[in-house]
Enzyme design. Structure first.
Site, PDB file in Angstrom:
ATOM      1  N   ASN A   9       0.655  -1.062  -0.008  1.00  0.00           N
ATOM      2  CA  ASN A   9       0.086   0.045  -0.062  1.00  0.00           C
ATOM      3  C   ASN A   9       0.776   1.200   0.095  1.00  0.00           C
ATOM      4  O   ASN A   9       1.206   1.821   0.896  1.00  0.00           O
ATOM      5  CB  ASN A   9      -0.864  -0.306   1.304  1.00  0.00           C
ATOM      6  CG  ASN A   9      -1.930   1.031   1.392  1.00  0.00           C
ATOM      7  OD1 ASN A   9      -1.846   1.955   0.468  1.00  0.00           O
ATOM      8  ND2 ASN A   9      -2.769   1.127   2.110  1.00  0.00           N
ATOM      9  N   ARG A  91      -2.437  -2.096  -3.303  1.00  0.00           N
ATOM     10  CA  ARG A  91      -3.784  -1.200  -3.137  1.00  0.00           C
ATOM     11  C   ARG A  91      -3.647  -0.200  -4.059  1.00  0.00           C
ATOM     12  O   ARG A  91      -2.815   0.486  -4.174  1.00  0.00           O
ATOM     13  CB  ARG A  91      -3.909  -0.615  -1.796  1.00  0.00           C
ATOM     14  CG  ARG A  91      -5.139   0.132  -1.661  1.00  0.00           C
ATOM     15  CD  ARG A  91      -5.235   0.687  -0.339  1.00  0.00           C
ATOM     16  NE  ARG A  91      -6.361   1.180   0.147  1.00  0.00           N
ATOM     17  CZ  ARG A  91      -6.656   1.586   1.223  1.00  0.00           C
ATOM     18  NH1 ARG A  91      -5.913   1.611   2.319  1.00  0.00           N
ATOM     19  NH2 ARG A  91      -7.940   2.301   1.192  1.00  0.00           N
ATOM     20  N   HIS A 180     -13.180   2.729  -0.391  1.00  0.00           N
ATOM     21  CA  HIS A 180     -13.367   1.610   0.715  1.00  0.00           C
ATOM     22  C   HIS A 180     -13.879   0.595   0.554  1.00  0.00           C
ATOM     23  O   HIS A 180     -14.358  -0.309   1.111  1.00  0.00           O
ATOM     24  CB  HIS A 180     -14.092   2.096   2.291  1.00  0.00           C
ATOM     25  CG  HIS A 180     -13.471   3.271   2.658  1.00  0.00           C
ATOM     26  ND1 HIS A 180     -14.226   4.210   3.600  1.00  0.00           N
ATOM     27  CD2 HIS A 180     -12.117   3.426   3.110  1.00  0.00           C
ATOM     28  CE1 HIS A 180     -13.152   4.990   4.072  1.00  0.00           C
ATOM     29  NE2 HIS A 180     -12.014   4.777   3.928  1.00  0.00           N
ATOM     30  N   ARG A 241     -12.084  15.825   6.907  1.00  0.00           N
ATOM     31  CA  ARG A 241     -12.858  16.220   5.660  1.00  0.00           C
ATOM     32  C   ARG A 241     -14.529  16.509   6.040  1.00  0.00           C
ATOM     33  O   ARG A 241     -15.036  15.970   6.978  1.00  0.00           O
ATOM     34  CB  ARG A 241     -12.972  14.914   4.794  1.00  0.00           C
ATOM     35  CG  ARG A 241     -11.613  14.586   4.217  1.00  0.00           C
ATOM     36  CD  ARG A 241     -11.617  13.094   3.664  1.00  0.00           C
ATOM     37  NE  ARG A 241     -10.758  12.284   3.876  1.00  0.00           N
ATOM     38  CZ  ARG A 241     -10.598  10.977   3.547  1.00  0.00           C
ATOM     39  NH1 ARG A 241     -11.447  10.655   2.792  1.00  0.00           N
ATOM     40  NH2 ARG A 241      -9.843  10.460   4.121  1.00  0.00           N
ATOM     41  N   GLU A 382      -7.851  -4.854   5.271  1.00  0.00           N
ATOM     42  CA  GLU A 382      -7.839  -4.709   3.794  1.00  0.00           C
ATOM     43  C   GLU A 382      -6.792  -5.289   3.048  1.00  0.00           C
ATOM     44  O   GLU A 382      -6.700  -5.981   1.892  1.00  0.00           O
ATOM     45  CB  GLU A 382      -7.698  -3.336   3.233  1.00  0.00           C
ATOM     46  CG  GLU A 382      -9.056  -2.555   3.723  1.00  0.00           C
ATOM     47  CD  GLU A 382      -9.101  -0.909   3.741  1.00  0.00           C
ATOM     48  OE1 GLU A 382      -9.404  -0.495   2.884  1.00  0.00           O
ATOM     49  OE2 GLU A 382      -8.610  -0.773   5.030  1.00  0.00           O
TER      50      GLU A 382
END
Ligand code: AMP
Length: 394
Positions: A9, A91, A180, A241, A382
């Site tokens: 990743n 990823r 996601h 955010r 993940e």
């Protein structure tokens, strides 16, 4: 025998990796390179079995990190030879409409991933750096790209087209993609295994609540609707955010405060959400403890966050025509009993009843026997999902 698979990743200044023995899914080592490119040295930490090490190594680039990593795996005899590595899964943030599932990285796929940098300028280019660094060191090792967006490619047009002039979808690919996906897919499948029911038989709302946060409505095992959009800025309020706001606020503030488009982008991505409201932290742990001390802004931020999650669960239950399983995952979802409790309070209308003590203990099932909806806390992974996809593809 080649039976080990690594997940990579790559971020702008970091690179995370995990190495698994397959098909047993045995985690052999995991680690992180950080502060890549900032100085002559970078941070390197890893853990395997009981050993946890944090150190620095010489090097400035992602290639240096990969090169070091391969030597490290051999020196520590985690791999006896690089031939043991059956594949590497990366990823990748954005797969656009081109990638509806994970894909082997060939020349054509790599070009598409690069082109999609237009939609994810902060992420896809660094994901490509990770892929190319590995290709250089291990040209014969198959590499697989696993996309944050591809799970949501099953959404129907009514849930992904924005009510803007249609030509922006056709000409500029402006639509909801959602992110996601790897996490939502993983926790939904774990939930079905835990309940001993076929995934396809369940109506699921999955709440990935971390520093980035999104919700996904799942039916027949497929993503039907999700809260992130064209970018990961949309939907819930997050650490820094803003999530959904009235779009007119953007030109209004640009004019009033003389801000550029880039300024607005930074403000909405990096200075909003929990951080923007509390003005002291984006970390819910700090905010919960300040709220307990009577800080009103911290309280407001928590009320805003839990309220938006609750509203979204309600909306998605309507979209799915029912709800069998509600999942909490990621940093906040897995660890904060108080936030799970706030979200689930006054939801008896939906058939949600939380078991207070199971919730406090952090059990996997946190709903009561009588609850019509199974409420589960599922640890996301993940990396394991990336490794599984890679193993299946090669
Ligand atoms: P993630 O992005 O999934 O790694 O989640 C990171 C976020 O999880 C951090 O911003 C923390 O605010 C939050 N978090 C982690 N542990 C806890 C906890 N015990 N209580 C509340 N929030 C937590």
């Amino acid at each position: 025998m080649a039976n080990k698979i690594m997940s990579i990743n790559a971020g702008s200044s970091s690179l995370k990796f995990q190495l698994f023995g397959m098909p047993e899914e045995e985690l052999l080592v995991k680690g992180l390179f950080e502060r890549i490119g900032l100085e002559e040295e970078m941070g390197f930490s890893y853990s395997m079995k009981d050993e946890k090490v944090k150190t620095t190594i010489k090097g400035k680039t992602h290639e240096d990190a990969i090169n070091f990593l391969l030597h490290f795996l051999l020196d520590r005899k985690i791999l006896m030879s690089l031939q043991e590595l059956a594949g590497v899964g990366h990823r990748v943030a954005h797969g656009g409409e081109d990638f509806k599932k994970s894909s082997l990285v060939n020349l054509e796929a790599l070009k598409k991933i690069k082109d999609l940098g237009k939609l994810a300028p902060l992420h896809n280019p660094v994901n490509v750096v990770g892929i190319e660094a590995l290709q250089k060191e291990l040209p014969d090792c198959p590499q697989v790209a696993v996309f944050d967006t591809s799970y949501h490619q099953t959404m129907e047009a009514k849930n992904y087209v924005y009510p803007l002039p249609y030509r922006f979808y056709e000409e500029d690919s402006v639509r909801r993609y959602g992110f996601h996906g790897t996490s939502h897919q993983f926790v939904a499948s774990e939930a079905a295994s835990f309940l001993g029911k076929p995934l396809e038989s369940l109506k699921i709302v999955s709440c990935h609540l971390g520093n980035g946060a999104s919700i996904c409505g799942i039916k027949d095992g497929k993503s039907v609707i999700t809260s992130m959009g064209f970018t990961p800025l949309a939907g819930l309020m997050m650490g820094t955010r803003c999530g959904d706001i009235d779009p007119s606020i953007i030109p209004f503030l640009q004019k009033e405060k003389n801000l550029s488009a880039d300024d607005m982008d930074k403000l909405m991505n990096g200075e909003s959400g929990f951080k923007g409201i509390t003005e002291f932290s984006s970390d819910t742990r700090d905010i919960i403890s300040e709220a307990e001390n009577g800080n009103e802004r911290a309280q407001l931020a928590l009320d805003m966050f839990t309220g938006r999650v609750k509203q979204t669960i309600g909306a998605y239950a309507a979209e799915l025509d029912g709800l069998d399983v509600l999942i909490f995952t990621a940093g906040i979802g897995e660890n904060s009993a108080i936030i799970r409790e706030r979200i689930c309070e006054n939801m008896t209308f939906f058939g949600i009843q939380l078991d207070e003590s199971q919730n406090q203990q952090g059990s996997m099932r946190i709903s009561t026997e009588a609850s019509k909806v199974e409420v589960l806390v599922v640890e996301t992974n993940e990396e394991l999902m990336i490794v599984r996809d890679t193993y299946n593809l090669i």
